[in-house]
Structure formats: structure tokens, C-alpha cells
Design a protein around this motif. Structure first.
Motif, mmCIF file in Angstrom:
data_model
loop_
_atom_site.group_PDB
_atom_site.id
_atom_site.type_symbol
_atom_site.label_atom_id
_atom_site.label_comp_id
_atom_site.label_asym_id
_atom_site.label_seq_id
_atom_site.Cartn_x
_atom_site.Cartn_y
_atom_site.Cartn_z
ATOM 1 N N GLN A 72 1.032 -1.664 0.404
ATOM 2 C CA GLN A 72 -0.126 -0.017 -0.020
ATOM 3 C C GLN A 72 0.935 1.432 -0.291
ATOM 4 O O GLN A 72 0.275 2.018 -0.700
ATOM 5 N N ARG A 75 2.126 1.843 -3.471
ATOM 6 C CA ARG A 75 1.380 2.557 -4.024
ATOM 7 C C ARG A 75 0.729 3.957 -4.002
ATOM 8 O O ARG A 75 1.065 4.727 -5.233
ATOM 9 N N LEU A 102 1.668 -6.742 -7.558
ATOM 10 C CA LEU A 102 1.718 -4.507 -7.065
ATOM 11 C C LEU A 102 1.756 -4.905 -8.074
ATOM 12 O O LEU A 102 2.250 -3.012 -9.187
ATOM 13 N N TYR A 105 -0.541 -3.780 -10.653
ATOM 14 C CA TYR A 105 -0.955 -2.816 -10.263
ATOM 15 C C TYR A 105 0.096 -2.117 -11.009
ATOM 16 O O TYR A 105 -0.551 -1.330 -12.126
ATOM 17 N N ILE A 106 1.616 -1.584 -11.050
ATOM 18 C CA ILE A 106 1.986 -1.106 -11.667
ATOM 19 C C ILE A 106 2.074 -0.994 -13.679
ATOM 20 O O ILE A 106 1.588 0.370 -13.890
#
Length: 745
Positions: A72, A75, A102, A105-106
Motif C-alpha cells: 500500500q 502504491r 503489486l 498494479y504498476i
């Protein structure tokens, strides 16, 4: 190798050697550091990594470290920092899903494809699947146990170089895409001002700076020196539009742009760029921008590409502008030409402005003579002087145009555009190169409030009024009236009908015999052109000959009549009348045509007619104009064997000394003087003087219009040898002439 530091088998192992590597600094990035994001829950790993790479420089730029201990936090850091180059992501077997989420997400949510991701694990032998590495673009995978300082440096250096290359490619691709879009937008612009303004805006957008620059064109002044003028500007330079660049407070800008133009290259400073645009048609354009910072290499390359595109656009816009100016503006005076004036009149007629307006056409009297006498260069200066005076003295808010060689158009309200005000401009002489020249002018006007139609009709009506004014009295003026339009339409209709009649063979040649007054025997005939319409009616030559001369059709008609007469004369000679002559009238338009002599020679050669039996009749007024040129031409005509007669003699103002120099063979007494010889109040004085003059100059004399025996008797008594008229014979066709000649007399 120096001593290594190790805490356990699973700890990171680093050399205590400081590593410093220099590069060529070719990056297109704007940051001064490389940002490295370390992600992992072990604080010691963060400390060890930072310590190992703290003194490292890659491509002459140091590393800056960002830290995130949870996914988190990572992010949140990535949301705030747009230029992270490398991510060192610690991942263990039991954290694989969280780590890969992660990465997903990137890559897929943030769309950060350029950042390089290196996975690190503390479990030897563990690696994520090949599919996961390919799917999420994981750039490297290392076990913490194998990461010596050198290996860590090598991995990070490779990642940063890869990141730099990707950013450079992306910047170039994005910049080129922006150039393509900008060039497309600029090419749609029509005027130089719009194009230049677009260039200022687009370059600022390409460089990511506020528009703060100017665009200039280099023009040559009257003293032959070059000067830069601002066409478009933005930011602090906005007030300079349409001003010379020399008026700017910072003279270094003028010097820099002048240097860029002279050296034909771009000049880049720490906080500015001076751009020169190449190509023949755009080589006198330059731009200056305040950048506030040095440009990166990628920006310089993109700017060079954009300037090349702009040069092409400038060449096109310059060509379009030149074509537009050629189509709508006079090259000498830079005033609107006839085409542009017509458009302006159309706009005026269609506008809701109820102010009365007048169109005037101003023709300079005898300008051709002035131009020929003083030279064309002097004439051009004179026209420029007239244009300047009309623009500056008649008043504001009017349009001055040059619609022809020495004809100007003026459009404005009734107060400014009136005959008195216009003609007053020619009361004072014009001073050209220290020489005063007095001019006069004639004016034709049309009131647009009384006009129905478009601009082309208004100009036509003004021309009609101008021609009428010149015909009636030069230095005067006339307003157009509807009656003038009716007359001119009738002439135009007759001109078209005459050409049609000629093409469809409704024209014919008739012959009126010429008689020896003593023996009453025929000696020749005059060829006369006749026009018979389809319904059988006759149109008088007095009506259609002037129209043929005005339209230029007389050149073709005249040659046709001459050839008809020559062919007819050959036939008459074959009938046995070998001394018979035929006279052919020649108009002033024919006589002045440069190929007249060549046409005459060809007609004589083609028909094989005896030249001494052909006579050309010219009017007395023609004989008196341009004496030197006429003497030369008449000598050339008589050299062919053809004789010359002066028609309607006595109606003009002949100079006897001039008449003696002309190669003339015969004088024709006008019918008006033949008619008056029976008038007891006036007698035969003029006819008698012409007969006596012919005798003294050894010229034949023939009287035309002889209609009764009394006239014939008086002419014979006065010694006139030849006559022509209804008393002897009316004009007749060729066949009728053959019968008439063969009939007993």
C-alpha cells in the motif's frame, strides 16, 4: 578485493568499495537524479541497499532512494512520484501473490511500462514462474545471497540504462506524434499571420513551456538594407506584432536572429532558442523563444525535426501568399487589382450599410505618350506617385485600386468620391526625381445606390461612363446612366452577330464602277463590304464597320475583302479588261497592325494579281497621323507595286508639305463637296481647289458620289478626270459587274 561484510548466509553481501561510473549524459530526462524505489518489510535491507549504492553515479547522475515497507505504501509513493526509474521489490515465497499483484498494479493499472522492476528473495533457488516474469515484464530476479555490491550495482545500472532508453524512445515517439499533429494543424492555415501564430503556440507546447516568443520575417527596405518584422508573438513579446524587431528593448534578440539568418543555423542558449527556417522560400523567417532552461538533447532533436516541417509549411504558405497577391493585388503599387476590387464591391453591395457609395474609374490622359517619352521606369514612379496621392488626399475609409495600366479605381462614400475632389488631385504637378510632371485625368463614375447587379457589372458600367467621358471631352467626367448601358448592349449584340455573319458567309463584296469622265468608259471599281441578314435586310456599313474595328474583327474581314477583290480582278482581266483596277478600303486598325504589310504581300502572291492594278484607300486623318512611320510604310507598300489613294479628301486638315512627302497616287473628292458644287451660294470652290491641288502635285483625282449630269458636267469643266456614283452605276455583285462590263456603253 577488500574485505567483505557478512552477517549470515541469507544476508546481503556487499563489497566496501565505493563505485563511481561516468556516462555520456545523453538522456532526454529532465530530472537531476535517478529515483530508486525500495519495497520490502525488512528495514535492514533498505539500509544496506542505500548504503551500498549511496556513492554511485550512473550517467553522471546520482541515485535518490524512496522507501515503501508495504504494498500500500508503494502504491502511494508511485502515485506521487512520476519518474521512478528502478523498483527493488523484496518478495518471499509466502508473499509471491501479493508481490505479483503489486507488479500487476504498476504495469496494468498505473501503466508504468518504463519503470524497471528487479525482484529480490531471501530463499535461494526460489524463482517465480517464467509466465509471470513475461506477463508482468519483470526485468531481473536476484537472490539476496548473491547480490554483492558489484552485482547489485550492475543490475541497477543495467535497469537504469534500460529505463533511460525506453524513456527516450517514448519521448521521441510522443514528440514525433505531437509534431505530426501540430504540422497537420498548421498546414490547414491559410495566411502567414495565422501560420506564424500557430508556430509560436506549437513550439511552446512541444517544449512544455509557456508561449513566450516571437516569429519574424526579414524584408528588404527601400535603402536595400534588411530588417526583421514581427509577424506573430506571445508572452512578453505580444506588443511587438506588426512592428520592426529593432524596436525591442533587448537588442541582443535582433542581433541573435540576424546572425541565425546569416549563418543559416539554429542558435541555442541556456535560456533561449533562436530558430532559422531553411529552404529557398522560407529562408527569410526566424523565431525566438525564451525557454528558461537549457533544452535536453531529445528536445533539440525534436525541435530540429519540427523546424524542418515548419520550413516546408512556410514554403507552401509563401507560395500561396504569392499566388494570392498575384491574383488580387497589383505588383507595382501593391493596391488591390481589378479582381479584388470586384470582390470588395460585391461585399459593399451585399452589406447592410445604407451609406451611399460611389465607384469612380480614373484614367490618366495621354499617359502612354509620357511613358514612351520619359521611359517605363519613370512611368512606374509616376503611377506610384498618383496612387499615393489618391490614397492620402481623398480621405480615410475609401478603397483605392489599380484596375489597369494607367486606370485607378476609387470606392467610397459620395462625399469623398466626387469628380471635383478627384480632378483636384491633378491640379498640382507630380514631382518625380526632381522633375515636375503635370497630368490630367478623365473620370467615369457609377452610384452603387442606383446600381443593380454585382461588382463586375458596376465596373463595366463605370468603364462605359469613362469611355463616354473620354470621347466627349478629356479631363472631364460622366456618371453612368441606363441609356449608356442600352447602347453598349446593342453594340455587343451586333458584334456577336457580325462575327456569326462572317463565319456563316452572310457578308459579301460588291463593286461600284469608276468611270473616265470624258469617255464614260469604266476604268476600275471600288470593292465595298455588305451585310445581308437572314431576313434579307441590309445593315449599313456605317453601323457595323466601327464595331468590327472596335472588336478587332476588322483584321480578318479586311484580309478577306482584299483577297476577294484580288481574285475578282484576276477574273475580270481574263475577260479581256486588262487595264481594269480595283480599289480596297483599309481601316486605321488594319493599317496599324504589325503584320499588315506581310498580309498584303501574301495576298498578292497567292492570287497572282498584277499589283499595279490594286489600289488601297486610306482616309485623310490616317494620312496625317505619325508622319514618319507612315512615310516608311507607304514606301514599302508602293514598292510592292500597289498604289495609294486618300479617301474623303478635304474633310480633314492636311498639311501640304506633309502630303508632298507621301507616296500617294490619287485623291478622292468627298461626296459632300461633289453635292455642293451645284449650290449657287457656295459653288465649286473646295472641289475646284482639290482638283487644282492634284494637278499641281501630279496626282490623279476622282470624285465620288456623282449622282446627276449637272455635277458631272461641272466636274469635267473643272478638269476632274474620273468619277464614281449612281449616275454611272450602283454597287453590284461580281457576276453583275461582268455583265455590265460586257454590255455596250
Amino acid at each position: 578485493m577488500s574485505k567483505s561484510v557478512s552477517h549470515s548466509e541469507d544476508d546481503l553481501v556487499f563489497l566496501d568499495k565505493t563505485v563511481r561510473v561516468s556516462g555520456d549524459n545523453k538522456s532526454g530526462l529532465s530530472k537531476d537524479v535517478w529515483q530508486v524505489l525500495i519495497i520490502g518489510g525488512d528495514a535492514d535491507v533498505h539500509t544496506a541497499t542505500t548504503f551500498a549504492l549511496s556513492n554511485v553515479e550512473i550517467q553522471n547522475r546520482p541515485l535518490a532512494f524512496l522507501h515503501a515497507h508495504t504494498a500500500q505504501q508503494a502504491r502511494e509513493v508511485l502515485a506521487q512520484e512520476a519518474h521512478v526509474a528502478v523498483i527493488l521489490l523484496d518478495i518471499d515465497a509466502d508473499q509471491q501473490d501479493e508481490g505479483l499483484q503489486l507488479v500487476h498494479y504498476i504495469r496494468d493499472v498505473l501503466h508504468r511500462a518504463e519503470v524497471r522492476i528487479i525482484l529480490r528473495t531471501d530463499q535461494p533457488g526460489y524463482t517465480p514462474g517464467i509466465d509471470a516474469i513475461q506477463q508482468f515484464d519483470i526485468n531481473d530476479y536476484k537472490s539476496k545471497s548473491e547480490l554483492t555490491q558489484i552485482k547489485l550495482f550492475t543490475a541497477v545500472t543495467a535497469a537504469i540504462r534500460s529505463y533511460e532508453q525506453i524513456c527516450t524512445i517514448n519521448s521521441s515517439s510522443s514528440g514525433l506524434d505531437m509534431i505530426l499533429r501540430a504540422s497537420t494543424e498548421l498546414m490547414a492555415l491559410q495566411s502567414l499571420e495565422e501560420f506564424a501564430t500557430g508556430v509560436v503556440t506549437q513550439i511552446a507546447r512541444l517544449l512544455g513551456i509557456s508561449p513566450d516568443g516571437l516569429f519574424c520575417v526579414q524584408e528588404q527596405l527601400h535603402n536595400q538594407e534588411n530588417a526583421l518584422f514581427v509577424v506573430a508573438a506571445a508572452g512578453r513579446f505580444g506588443d511587438l506584432i506588426n512592428h520592426p524587431l529593432s524596436s525591442i528593448e533587448d537588442a541582443s534578440i535582433d542581433r541573435t536572429l540576424t546572425r541565425a539568418l546569416k549563418e543559416r543555423r539554429n542558435i541555442y542558449g541556456r535560456e533561449f532558442s533562436a530558430l532559422h527556417f531553411t529552404g529557398n522560400a522560407s529562408s527569410n523567417f526566424a523565431a525566438f523563444f525564451r525557454t528558461g532552461r537549457p533544452l535536453t538533447e531529445i528536445e533539440l532533436r525534436l525541435l530540429e525535426v519540427f523546424c524542418s516541417n515548419i520550413s516546408v509549411g512556410l514554403s507552401n504558405i509563401t507560395l500561396v501568399t504569392r499566388l494570392h497577391n498575384s491574383a488580387f493585388y497589383d505588383s507595382l503599387t501593391k493596391l488591390p487589382n481589378r479582381t479584388r476590387l470586384k470582390e470588395i464591391i460585391d461585399d459593399s453591395l451585399s452589406s447592410s450599410n445604407d451609406l451611399p457609395s460611389t465607384l469612380a474609374l480614373i484614367d490618366i490622359d495621354h499617359f502612354a505618350e509620357t511613358n514612351d517619352t520619359l521611359g517605363h521606369q519613370f512611368g512606374d514612379l509616376l503611377l506610384l506617385s498618383v496612387a499615393t496621392r489618391l490614397q492620402s488626399r481623398l480621405g480615410d475609409h475609401l478603397i483605392v485600386a489599380r484596375v489597369g495600366g494607367d486606370t485607378f479605381g476609387v470606392l467610397g462614400d459620395d462625399i469623398q468620391v466626387n469628380p471635383a475632389a478627384i480632378l483636384a488631385q491633378f491640379e498640382r504637378p507630380f514631382s518625380i526625381d526632381g522633375q515636375d510632371v503635370q497630368l490630367s485625368a478623365t473620370v467615369g463614375l457609377v452610384r452603387l445606390s442606383e446600381h443593380e447587379g454585382r461588382g463586375v457589372e458596376a465596373l463595366k458600367n463605370a468603364h462605359i461612363a469613362l469611355k463616354r467621358a473620354k470621347f466627349q471631352q478629356r479631363t472631364g467626367h460622366l456618371y453612368f446612366s441606363r441609356n449608356m448601358g442600352i447602347d453598349i448592349r446593342e453594340r455587343v449584340n451586333m458584334m456577336h452577330a457580325l462575327r456569326t455573319a462572317f463565319e456563316e458567309r452572310h457578308l459579301s463584296v460588291v463593286y461600284q464602277p469608276q468611270i473616265d469622265m470624258a469617255t464614260r468608259q469604266p476604268v476600275g471599281a471600288e470593292a465595298l463590304l455588305r451585310w445581308t441578314t437572314e431576313d434579307g435586310s441590309m445593315i449599313s456599313p456605317n453601323r457595323f464597320i466601327p464595331i468590327a474595328e472596335y472588336s478587332g474583327l476588322i483584321i480578318e474581314l479586311g484580309e478577306w475583302v482584299l483577297r476577294q477583290a484580288c481574285q475578282e480582278l484576276v477574273r475580270i482581266h481574263r475577260l479581256g479588261f486588262t487595264d481594269f483596277m480595283i480599289s480596297v478600303n483599309v481601316s486605321q486598325v488594319q493599317f496599324r497592325h504589325p503584320h499588315f504589310l506581310s498580309m498584303l504581300r501574301h495576298a498578292l502572291h497567292d492570287t497572282q494579281v498584277p499589283p499595279h492594278c490594286i489600289e488601297l484607300e486610306i482616309t485623310e486623318s490616317m494620312a496625317m497621323e505619325e508622319p514618319d512611320a507612315l512615310i516608311k510604310l507607304l514606301d514599302q507598300i508602293t514598292a510592292t507595286g500597289v498604289s495609294i489613294a486618300i479617301d474623303d479628301f478635304g474633310t480633314g486638315f492636311s498639311s501640304l508639305s506633309h502630303l508632298q512627302k507621301l507616296s500617294v497616287d490619287r485623291l478622292k473628292i468627298d461626296r459632300a463637296f461633289v453635292t455642293e458644287i451645284t449650290d449657287s451660294s457656295r459653288g465649286s470652290s473646295i472641289a475646284e481647289m482639290i482638283i487644282q491641288l492634284g494637278r499641281n502635285l501630279e496626282l490623279d483625282v476622282i470624285a465620288e458620289g456623282v449622282e446627276d449630269e449637272r455635277q458631272a458636267a461641272i466636274l469635267t469643266e473643272l478638269g476632274c478626270p474620273l468619277g464614281q456614283g449612281y449616275l454611272f452605276a450602283r454597287p453590284m455583285t461580281a457576276d453583275a459587274l461582268h455583265h455590265w462590263l460586257s454590255a455596250p456603253k
